[in-house]
Design a protein around this motif. Structure first.
Motif, PDB file in Angstrom:
ATOM      1  N   PHE A  69      63.934 -72.567  15.901  1.00  0.00           N
ATOM      2  CA  PHE A  69      63.620 -72.383  14.480  1.00  0.00           C
ATOM      3  C   PHE A  69      62.607 -71.260  14.258  1.00  0.00           C
ATOM      4  N   ALA A  80      64.325 -67.985  15.035  1.00  0.00           N
ATOM      5  CA  ALA A  80      65.218 -67.563  13.956  1.00  0.00           C
ATOM      6  C   ALA A  80      64.419 -66.977  12.798  1.00  0.00           C
ATOM      7  N   ALA A  81      63.259 -67.543  12.496  1.00  0.00           N
ATOM      8  CA  ALA A  81      62.401 -67.014  11.432  1.00  0.00           C
ATOM      9  C   ALA A  81      61.895 -65.629  11.791  1.00  0.00           C
ATOM     10  N   ASN A 130      57.748 -61.404   5.762  1.00  0.00           N
ATOM     11  CA  ASN A 130      56.875 -62.484   6.218  1.00  0.00           C
ATOM     12  C   ASN A 130      57.417 -63.191   7.457  1.00  0.00           C
ATOM     13  N   ALA A 131      58.228 -62.523   8.250  1.00  0.00           N
ATOM     14  CA  ALA A 131      58.832 -63.164   9.420  1.00  0.00           C
ATOM     15  C   ALA A 131      57.782 -63.571  10.444  1.00  0.00           C
ATOM     16  N   GLY A 174      56.031 -66.742   9.261  1.00  0.00           N
ATOM     17  CA  GLY A 174      56.902 -67.904   9.440  1.00  0.00           C
ATOM     18  C   GLY A 174      56.971 -68.336  10.895  1.00  0.00           C
ATOM     19  N   PHE A 175      56.992 -67.365  11.797  1.00  0.00           N
ATOM     20  CA  PHE A 175      57.010 -67.672  13.221  1.00  0.00           C
ATOM     21  C   PHE A 175      55.750 -68.429  13.620  1.00  0.00           C
ATOM     22  N   LEU A 203      63.411 -63.454  13.845  1.00  0.00           N
ATOM     23  CA  LEU A 203      64.524 -62.517  13.880  1.00  0.00           C
ATOM     24  C   LEU A 203      65.146 -62.275  12.504  1.00  0.00           C
ATOM     25  N   GLU A 204      64.670 -63.001  11.505  1.00  0.00           N
ATOM     26  CA  GLU A 204      65.195 -62.856  10.152  1.00  0.00           C
ATOM     27  C   GLU A 204      64.903 -61.473   9.575  1.00  0.00           C
ATOM     28  N   ALA A 205      63.886 -60.815  10.092  1.00  0.00           N
ATOM     29  CA  ALA A 205      63.522 -59.444   9.722  1.00  0.00           C
ATOM     30  C   ALA A 205      63.129 -59.303   8.255  1.00  0.00           C
ATOM     31  N   THR A 206      62.441 -60.300   7.746  1.00  0.00           N
ATOM     32  CA  THR A 206      61.885 -60.172   6.413  1.00  0.00           C
ATOM     33  C   THR A 206      60.422 -59.765   6.535  1.00  0.00           C
TER      34      THR A 206
END
Length: 65
Positions: A18, A21-22, A29-30, A33-34, A24-27
């Motif tokens: 999880f 994935a946060a 605020n990634a 989130g990580f 690698l989301e590439a936003t």
């Protein structure tokens, strides 16, 4: 290694997907989130380390008695 340790490692590994994935989301605020999603893992393993409840990290001095 005890059964409890094996279960904890498997669950931790699956849970780590999880935060990964946060990340690698590439936003924007990634990274945040990580870090937020990784905190429960760090707290859990830190607690077990402090309580000396991790069997695969046993001291050789203790086992030689």
């Amino acid at each position: 290694m005890s059964k409890k340790d094996r279960i904890a490692i498997v669950v931790s590994g699956l849970y780590f997907l999880f935060p990964l994935a946060a990340l690698l989301e590439a936003t924007r605020n990634a990274g945040f989130g990580f870090v937020v999603l990784t905190v429960p893992l760090i707290l859990y393993w830190g607690y077990r380390f402090i309580k000396n409840d991790i069997s695969f990290m046993s001291n050789k001095e203790d086992s030689n008695g």
